[in-house]
Design an enzyme around this catalytic site. Sequence first.
Site, PDB file in Angstrom:
ATOM      1  N   CYS A 190      34.658  16.507  28.067  1.00 27.12           N
ATOM      2  CA  CYS A 190      33.702  17.613  27.897  1.00 27.12           C
ATOM      3  C   CYS A 190      34.355  18.987  28.142  1.00 27.12           C
ATOM      4  CB  CYS A 190      32.542  17.413  28.872  1.00 27.12           C
ATOM      5  SG  CYS A 190      31.401  18.798  28.891  1.00 27.12           S
TER       6      CYS A 190
ATOM      7  N   VAL B   9      26.313  17.168  31.387  1.00 29.80           N
ATOM      8  CA  VAL B   9      27.298  17.622  32.353  1.00 29.80           C
ATOM      9  C   VAL B   9      27.943  18.889  31.808  1.00 29.80           C
ATOM     10  CG1 VAL B   9      27.783  15.392  33.366  1.00 29.80           C
ATOM     11  CG2 VAL B   9      29.028  16.042  31.317  1.00 29.80           C
TER      12      VAL B   9
ATOM     13  N   GLU C  68      24.892  23.822  33.827  1.00 33.61           N
ATOM     14  CA  GLU C  68      25.281  24.904  32.907  1.00 33.61           C
ATOM     15  C   GLU C  68      26.609  25.562  33.333  1.00 33.61           C
ATOM     16  OE1 GLU C  68      24.142  25.650  29.962  1.00 33.61           O
ATOM     17  OE2 GLU C  68      22.496  24.227  30.118  1.00 33.61           O
ATOM     18  N   SER C  69      27.624  25.318  32.490  1.00 27.53           N
ATOM     19  CA  SER C  69      28.980  25.739  32.829  1.00 27.53           C
ATOM     20  C   SER C  69      29.091  27.238  33.146  1.00 27.53           C
ATOM     21  CB  SER C  69      29.941  25.381  31.688  1.00 27.53           C
ATOM     22  OG  SER C  69      29.546  25.981  30.474  1.00 27.53           O
TER      23      SER C  69
HETATM   24  N1  LIG Z   1      25.204  24.462  27.825  1.00 23.67           N
HETATM   25  C1  LIG Z   1      25.776  23.366  28.570  1.00 23.67           C
HETATM   26  C2  LIG Z   1      26.318  22.332  27.586  1.00 23.67           C
HETATM   27  C3  LIG Z   1      26.820  21.070  28.293  1.00 23.67           C
HETATM   28  C4  LIG Z   1      27.016  19.933  27.303  1.00 23.67           C
HETATM   29  O1  LIG Z   1      26.604  19.999  26.121  1.00 23.67           O
HETATM   30  N2  LIG Z   1      27.642  18.873  27.806  1.00 23.67           N
HETATM   31  C5  LIG Z   1      27.797  17.691  26.972  1.00 23.67           C
HETATM   32  C6  LIG Z   1      29.153  17.039  27.174  1.00 23.67           C
HETATM   33  S1  LIG Z   1      30.437  18.033  26.501  1.00 23.67           S
HETATM   34  C7  LIG Z   1      26.771  16.673  27.347  1.00 23.67           C
HETATM   35  O2  LIG Z   1      26.515  16.445  28.517  1.00 23.67           O
HETATM   36  N3  LIG Z   1      26.189  16.064  26.336  1.00 23.67           N
HETATM   37  C8  LIG Z   1      25.205  15.058  26.505  1.00 23.67           C
HETATM   38  C9  LIG Z   1      24.023  15.348  25.608  1.00 23.67           C
HETATM   39  O3  LIG Z   1      24.107  16.245  24.766  1.00 23.67           O
HETATM   40  O4  LIG Z   1      23.021  14.705  25.738  1.00 23.67           O
HETATM   41  C10 LIG Z   1      26.867  23.901  29.503  1.00 23.67           C
HETATM   42  O5  LIG Z   1      27.399  25.003  29.244  1.00 23.67           O
HETATM   43  O6  LIG Z   1      27.137  23.288  30.538  1.00 23.67           O
END
Ligand SMILES: N[C@@H](CCC(=O)N[C@@H](CS)C(=O)NCC(=O)O)C(=O)O
Length: 188
Positions: free
Chosen positions: A10, A50, A62-63
Amino acid sequence: MITLYDADRCPYCARVRIALAEKGVEYETVTIDLQNRPDWLYEKNPLGKVPVLEEDTFVLPESNVINEYLEERYPEPALLPADPAARARVRLAIERFDTNLGDAYYAYRRGEDGAAERLGRCLAFMDGRTPEWPFEYGLADIAYVPWLIRLRDLLGVELPEGLAERLDTLAERPAIAAEFGIVAALAR
Ligand SMILES: N[C@@H](CCC(=O)N[C@@H](CS)C(=O)NCC(=O)O)C(=O)O
């Protein structure tokens, strides 16, 4: 002790890993299998995504929000400039990376029609601006570098020269080098 709910693949988690490493913050990792996410993850983040950072009863997804929190909680070394206008420019750059590079990357990975061209345009635009980017190393670089590493080393995308050079320069930082190591392991 801080816990990071994390996944190697990720790029959003990578942002947080890099910021924690730059600040020398100790933490433990709970690796989440993104193909088979545990139900309890939704209690920590209703979106089930995550990264999530946890410290005692404090839970933060949220990163970008996490990295801003880390910047305030552990101000040294600073990853945002001191001047409010310069800070705002960094935040704007991060916003733009998310809506342009992030979206182009996922469209490319999904093999959508026209995605390669869109990604190429996005990288060329970033490349053209690289020499004049108005920020020192910090949260802006940390926001896009995980995508560039994955594009080049996982997906075999050739980066434009300026971006490739910037990536090589950033790779000299231990926090970024560690991320190259994580991606190299994924590619094996
Ligand atoms: N806006 C979130 C995006 C986080 C994200 O999309 N993480 C992905 C992994 S790269 C995830 O957990 N995906 C699972 C899903 O979409 O259900 C951030 O900035 O943390």
